[in-house]
Write a protein that holds these residues in place. Structure first.
Motif, PDB file in Angstrom:
ATOM      1  N   UNK A  62       0.840  -1.194   0.000  1.00  0.00           N
ATOM      2  CA  UNK A  62       0.000   0.000   0.000  1.00  0.00           C
ATOM      3  C   UNK A  62       0.874   1.242   0.000  1.00  0.00           C
ATOM      4  N   UNK A  63       0.265   2.363  -0.396  1.00  0.00           N
ATOM      5  CA  UNK A  63       0.994   3.626  -0.427  1.00  0.00           C
ATOM      6  C   UNK A  63       0.462   4.513  -1.522  1.00  0.00           C
ATOM      7  N   UNK A  64       1.284   5.488  -1.916  1.00  0.00           N
ATOM      8  CA  UNK A  64       0.925   6.423  -2.980  1.00  0.00           C
ATOM      9  C   UNK A  64       1.983   6.332  -4.065  1.00  0.00           C
ATOM     10  N   UNK A  65       1.535   6.182  -5.311  1.00  0.00           N
ATOM     11  CA  UNK A  65       2.433   6.196  -6.456  1.00  0.00           C
ATOM     12  C   UNK A  65       2.279   7.537  -7.151  1.00  0.00           C
ATOM     13  N   UNK A  66       3.388   8.274  -7.254  1.00  0.00           N
ATOM     14  CA  UNK A  66       3.416   9.537  -7.981  1.00  0.00           C
ATOM     15  C   UNK A  66       4.141   9.231  -9.285  1.00  0.00           C
ATOM     16  N   UNK A  67       3.445   9.420 -10.416  1.00  0.00           N
ATOM     17  CA  UNK A  67       4.062   8.987 -11.673  1.00  0.00           C
ATOM     18  C   UNK A  67       3.695   9.896 -12.834  1.00  0.00           C
ATOM     19  N   UNK A  68       4.399   9.674 -13.950  1.00  0.00           N
ATOM     20  CA  UNK A  68       4.098  10.337 -15.209  1.00  0.00           C
ATOM     21  C   UNK A  68       3.040   9.539 -15.954  1.00  0.00           C
ATOM     22  N   UNK A  69       2.702  10.014 -17.153  1.00  0.00           N
ATOM     23  CA  UNK A  69       1.643   9.373 -17.925  1.00  0.00           C
ATOM     24  C   UNK A  69       2.139   8.216 -18.772  1.00  0.00           C
ATOM     25  N   UNK A  70       3.419   8.231 -19.146  1.00  0.00           N
ATOM     26  CA  UNK A  70       3.939   7.209 -20.051  1.00  0.00           C
ATOM     27  C   UNK A  70       5.311   6.710 -19.610  1.00  0.00           C
ATOM     28  N   UNK A  71       5.519   5.428 -19.855  1.00  0.00           N
ATOM     29  CA  UNK A  71       6.821   4.792 -19.625  1.00  0.00           C
ATOM     30  C   UNK A  71       7.175   4.031 -20.893  1.00  0.00           C
ATOM     31  N   UNK A  72       8.399   3.567 -21.000  1.00  0.00           N
ATOM     32  CA  UNK A  72       8.781   2.779 -22.179  1.00  0.00           C
ATOM     33  C   UNK A  72       7.999   1.476 -22.245  1.00  0.00           C
ATOM     34  N   UNK A  73       7.650   0.910 -21.094  1.00  0.00           N
ATOM     35  CA  UNK A  73       7.023  -0.408 -21.078  1.00  0.00           C
ATOM     36  C   UNK A  73       5.504  -0.388 -20.878  1.00  0.00           C
ATOM     37  N   UNK A  74       4.913   0.744 -20.499  1.00  0.00           N
ATOM     38  CA  UNK A  74       3.458   0.832 -20.320  1.00  0.00           C
ATOM     39  C   UNK A  74       3.029   2.268 -20.129  1.00  0.00           C
ATOM     40  N   UNK A  75       1.715   2.476 -20.118  1.00  0.00           N
ATOM     41  CA  UNK A  75       1.159   3.806 -19.838  1.00  0.00           C
ATOM     42  C   UNK A  75       0.558   3.776 -18.434  1.00  0.00           C
ATOM     43  N   UNK A  76       0.251   4.955 -17.916  1.00  0.00           N
ATOM     44  CA  UNK A  76      -0.237   5.069 -16.537  1.00  0.00           C
ATOM     45  C   UNK A  76      -1.509   4.265 -16.304  1.00  0.00           C
ATOM     46  N   UNK A  77      -2.391   4.200 -17.301  1.00  0.00           N
ATOM     47  CA  UNK A  77      -3.641   3.455 -17.134  1.00  0.00           C
ATOM     48  C   UNK A  77      -3.364   1.968 -16.872  1.00  0.00           C
ATOM     49  N   UNK A  78      -2.418   1.388 -17.628  1.00  0.00           N
ATOM     50  CA  UNK A  78      -2.053  -0.019 -17.406  1.00  0.00           C
ATOM     51  C   UNK A  78      -1.432  -0.200 -16.026  1.00  0.00           C
TER      52      UNK A  78
END
Length: 181
Positions: A47-63
């Motif tokens: 558990x916790x909070x993930x602070x992230x961007x919208x896109x990565x080389x291996x996936x997008x934030x939705x995935x």
């Protein structure tokens, strides 16, 4: 204290966000550069909070949101153009360029929600599994036959005995069943 994961495809963005969060009292566990790294760290934490961007080389934030453990909240920081369809369900979105006070205020809100979620989970009554229910039912039947109790009286007896001894009802039921002569 709420665990915070930071994940951005550009490592310098991750380091900058990490530094802002640490200066404002947050416990940043890891900075990741890929979705797979973020998922690996998240599964270790639970558990916790993930602070992230919208896109990565291996996936997008939705995935990434779909694959995270249930105890995680997500804050996406990105250009509005990368979120044309809006943020994924349950995720919070902050638009770039980022204002530090907006990040800190949003993190405070999300951290409070995490604490409330943990409290609700702890205070929720634990569900008995089928084996525990079966043991309690057996103990009630035994008390009803041997001591001529009604089902309600047998239930109250097990309940009171478990409260007096500080153990669970199923443990008391085991004890009663173990006293067979």
């Amino acid at each position: 204290m709420t665990n915070v994961l930071v994940a951005f495809s550009r490592p310098e963005n991750g380091r900058n966000i990490k530094n802002i969060l640490i200066k404002n009292g947050y416990h940043v566990v890891a900075v990741c550069a890929s979705g797979a790294q973020a998922l690996s760290n998240a599964s270790d934490l639970g558990s916790g909070i993930l602070v992230c961007g919208a896109r990565f080389e291996d996936m997008v934030a939705e995935e990434l949101c779909q694959c995270l453990p249930e105890g995680f909240s997500v804050l996406i920081i990105a250009q509005a153009s990368s979120m044309l369809e809006g943020p994924p369900a349950g995720a919070v979105f902050l638009e770039m360029p980022l204002k530090v006070h907006e990040l800190v205020n949003t993190m405070e809100m999300m951290a409070r929600e995490q604490v409330q979620r943990r409290r609700r989970k702890r205070s929720a009554p634990r569900q008995k599994n089928e084996e525990e229910k079966r043991l309690i039912l057996q103990a009630k039947k035994m008390l009803m036959e041997r001591n001529h109790m009604t089902e309600e009286e047998a239930h109250r007896f097990i309940q009171k005995s478990s409260m007096d001894s500080g153990s669970g009802m199923w443990e008391t039921a085991q004890w009663i069943l173990g006293m067979r002569v």
